[in-house]
Design an enzyme around this catalytic site. Structure first.
Site, PDB file in Angstrom:
ATOM      1  N   ASP A  33     -11.282   1.783  -2.801  1.00 19.81           N
ATOM      2  CA  ASP A  33      -9.832   1.573  -2.709  1.00 19.81           C
ATOM      3  C   ASP A  33      -9.435   2.003  -1.303  1.00 19.81           C
ATOM      4  O   ASP A  33      -8.706   2.967  -1.117  1.00 19.81           O
ATOM      5  CB  ASP A  33      -9.092   2.382  -3.772  1.00 19.81           C
ATOM      6  CG  ASP A  33      -7.622   1.980  -3.895  1.00 19.81           C
ATOM      7  OD1 ASP A  33      -7.204   1.038  -3.204  1.00 19.81           O
ATOM      8  OD2 ASP A  33      -6.889   2.617  -4.683  1.00 19.81           O
ATOM      9  N   GLU A  45      -6.855  -7.373   0.368  1.00 16.05           N
ATOM     10  CA  GLU A  45      -5.452  -7.474   0.754  1.00 16.05           C
ATOM     11  C   GLU A  45      -5.285  -7.265   2.266  1.00 16.05           C
ATOM     12  O   GLU A  45      -5.263  -6.131   2.738  1.00 16.05           O
ATOM     13  CB  GLU A  45      -4.644  -6.412   0.007  1.00 16.05           C
ATOM     14  CG  GLU A  45      -4.853  -6.382  -1.499  1.00 16.05           C
ATOM     15  CD  GLU A  45      -4.449  -5.042  -2.089  1.00 16.05           C
ATOM     16  OE1 GLU A  45      -3.275  -4.653  -1.910  1.00 16.05           O
ATOM     17  OE2 GLU A  45      -5.309  -4.374  -2.693  1.00 16.05           O
ATOM     18  N   HIS A  50      -1.567  -9.629  -3.602  1.00 10.35           N
ATOM     19  CA  HIS A  50      -2.417  -8.678  -4.319  1.00 10.35           C
ATOM     20  C   HIS A  50      -3.286  -9.377  -5.371  1.00 10.35           C
ATOM     21  O   HIS A  50      -3.432  -8.893  -6.496  1.00 10.35           O
ATOM     22  CB  HIS A  50      -1.559  -7.595  -4.982  1.00 10.35           C
ATOM     23  CG  HIS A  50      -2.296  -6.336  -5.329  1.00 10.35           C
ATOM     24  ND1 HIS A  50      -3.224  -6.275  -6.343  1.00 10.35           N
ATOM     25  CD2 HIS A  50      -2.250  -5.093  -4.801  1.00 10.35           C
ATOM     26  CE1 HIS A  50      -3.694  -5.039  -6.444  1.00 10.35           C
ATOM     27  NE2 HIS A  50      -3.121  -4.303  -5.497  1.00 10.35           N
ATOM     28  N   ASN A  76       0.828  -1.207   0.000  1.00 10.25           N
ATOM     29  CA  ASN A  76       0.000   0.000   0.000  1.00 10.25           C
ATOM     30  C   ASN A  76       0.866   1.263   0.000  1.00 10.25           C
ATOM     31  O   ASN A  76       2.041   1.220  -0.354  1.00 10.25           O
ATOM     32  CB  ASN A  76      -0.987  -0.006   1.176  1.00 10.25           C
ATOM     33  CG  ASN A  76      -2.349   0.547   0.787  1.00 10.25           C
ATOM     34  OD1 ASN A  76      -2.451   1.645   0.246  1.00 10.25           O
ATOM     35  ND2 ASN A  76      -3.383  -0.223   1.047  1.00 10.25           N
ATOM     36  N   ARG A  77       0.280   2.394   0.400  1.00  4.90           N
ATOM     37  CA  ARG A  77       0.933   3.691   0.216  1.00  4.90           C
ATOM     38  C   ARG A  77       1.635   4.202   1.472  1.00  4.90           C
ATOM     39  O   ARG A  77       1.129   4.047   2.581  1.00  4.90           O
ATOM     40  CB  ARG A  77      -0.095   4.723  -0.245  1.00  4.90           C
ATOM     41  CG  ARG A  77      -0.672   4.418  -1.626  1.00  4.90           C
ATOM     42  CD  ARG A  77      -1.821   5.344  -1.990  1.00  4.90           C
ATOM     43  NE  ARG A  77      -2.230   5.123  -3.369  1.00  4.90           N
ATOM     44  CZ  ARG A  77      -3.152   4.208  -3.732  1.00  4.90           C
ATOM     45  NH1 ARG A  77      -3.743   3.466  -2.820  1.00  4.90           N
ATOM     46  NH2 ARG A  77      -3.452   4.053  -5.013  1.00  4.90           N
ATOM     47  N   HIS A 105       3.454   0.041  -2.692  1.00  4.87           N
ATOM     48  CA  HIS A 105       3.813  -1.387  -2.763  1.00  4.87           C
ATOM     49  C   HIS A 105       5.318  -1.632  -2.829  1.00  4.87           C
ATOM     50  O   HIS A 105       5.796  -2.469  -3.593  1.00  4.87           O
ATOM     51  CB  HIS A 105       3.120  -2.036  -3.953  1.00  4.87           C
ATOM     52  CG  HIS A 105       1.624  -2.109  -3.833  1.00  4.87           C
ATOM     53  ND1 HIS A 105       0.986  -2.250  -2.612  1.00  4.87           N
ATOM     54  CD2 HIS A 105       0.639  -2.047  -4.774  1.00  4.87           C
ATOM     55  CE1 HIS A 105      -0.331  -2.287  -2.816  1.00  4.87           C
ATOM     56  NE2 HIS A 105      -0.564  -2.159  -4.098  1.00  4.87           N
TER      57      HIS A 105
END
Length: 377
Positions: free
Chosen positions: A275, A341, A201, A104-105, A130
């Site tokens: 998201d 995820e 993922h 993720n971010r 990621h």
């Protein structure tokens, strides 16, 4: 200290259970061709007695296929992805890959650890996503063991890799049991303090990869009373926002299509659909607890996702725009699949109120997750 000891004991017991499961299914190791640079790719296919199978590539430790029967016994692959291993390198889009060091971010691609600041590559506009430009998904893993029903792969990430501190020795074990449960166990050891957050993922369409109606007709249940809302850059604000009365309330199950285009919710607008990370009611657990249940009413297939981690990111393929040509030459578009995820919360290194992603020498990282594919009775 007592909690850590309990987690270790529970973890040992759970890994023993995984080993016992492995005796029930089979494993076959094959060549999967080569990449453009000549790198050889291998595949291991795990097969269970109930008709469920999984195919794993060494490139990106990628779950390439996950197949199972519908209520009529017809077997189909339920994962978006590619037929040819080299396409994962030449047309990357995280289909089924192992993501790390940090899934993720991370906002601004930077974080501070023990007073020292680290800058990561920006591969998602102003964020690191990621693991950066060359994350674990874009590297060849080595097979260290293949047993009945399981495969273990390893990767060494050097100190400074993609800006992260510490040499990291990583392992992943895929284990398939005869009831259709695919367990994915991640482990990592570091030689200096760092942050780690790994997941798979996979993007699912339980009607069968490439089915024309996509996954938006699926019913999803997530046992979470809150999400971590995001800003315009899709980075969590740090808030835990209740889902009650919103299109993010999946506690009693809802059809994905009911909310994915609801522009009245600013979070849907910013995410171009779903998201978002859901803060699971169970939190961090020693053994995997339910993170999500996905059901396709048409085929009867059911996917149960379990994890030891506190969150699950739900993503409805919002950036699939028809430019990705997948298996059997299927054109992938938004809503053709949904990712679930399990992970630490996004941007956790910059959010002190989130569960810590810190990993220290002598205290290995561990995440165990399960994808269980079955048919509704």
């Amino acid at each position: 200290m007592k909690l850590r000891k309990a987690l270790i004991i529970a973890g040992v017991g759970f890994m023993a259970m995984i080993a016992a499961q492995a005796d029930a299914a089979s494993a076959r190791r094959d060549s999967a061709g080569t990449l453009a640079d000549g790198t050889a790719v291998e595949a291991v296919t795990l097969s269970a007695a109930n008709g469920v199978s999984a195919r794993v590539l060494t490139y990106g430790a990628t779950l390439q296929a996950f197949s199972g029967p519908d209520r009529n016994g017809k077997v189909a692959d339920v994962l978006l992805g590619y037929d040819d291993a080299k396409d994962y390198a030449e047309h990357p889009n995280y289909f089924g890959v192992t993501v790390g060091r940090f899934a993720n971010r991370i906002g601004g691609g930077k974080f501070t650890l023990d007073g020292k600041s680290y800058q990561l590559p920006l591969n998602d506009k102003v964020n690191s996503l990621h693991g950066g430009k060359v994350g674990f998904d874009k590297q060849p893993w080595r097979i260290v063991a293949v047993k009945d029903g399981s495969v273990t792969m390893a990767l060494t990430s050097p100190d400074g890799d993609q800006g992260y501190p510490g040499k990291l020795d990583v392992t992943i074990t895929y284990t398939l049991s005869d009831d259709g449960a695919l367990t994915i166990a991640f482990g990592a050891k570091t030689d200096k303090p760092t942050v780690v957050n790994m997941t798979n993922h996979a993007i699912f369409n339980l009607a069968g990869e490439g089915s024309p109606m996509g996954a938006l007709g699926h019913k999803l249940t997530i046992p979470a009373k809150a999400i971590t809302p995001v800003d315009a850059n899709l980075v969590p604000t740090g808030e835990l926002r209740p889902v009650a009365g919103t299109v993010f309330d999946f506690r009693n199950g809802r059809i994905l299509a009911d909310g994915v285009r609801d522009g009245r919710d600013p979070q849907i607008v910013m995410g171009h659909g779903y998201d978002h990370n859901f803060a699971l009611d169970k939190g961090v657990t020693a053994t995997p607890g339910l993170a999500a249940r996905l059901e396709d009413p048409a085929s009867g297939r059911v996917l149960e996702v379990s994890s030891t981690e506190p969150g699950v990111q739900m993503y409805t393929g919002n950036f699939l725009d028809g430019s990705y040509i997948g298996k059997s030459r299927h054109v992938y578009r938004m809503g053709d699949g949904v990712a679930l995820e399990p992970q630490k919360f996004p941007d956790a290194p910059n959010k002190p109120n989130f569960a810590s992603a810190r990993v220290d020498p002598g205290k290995p990282y561990r995440h165990v997750m399960i994808y269980k594919l079955s048919v509704a009775k």
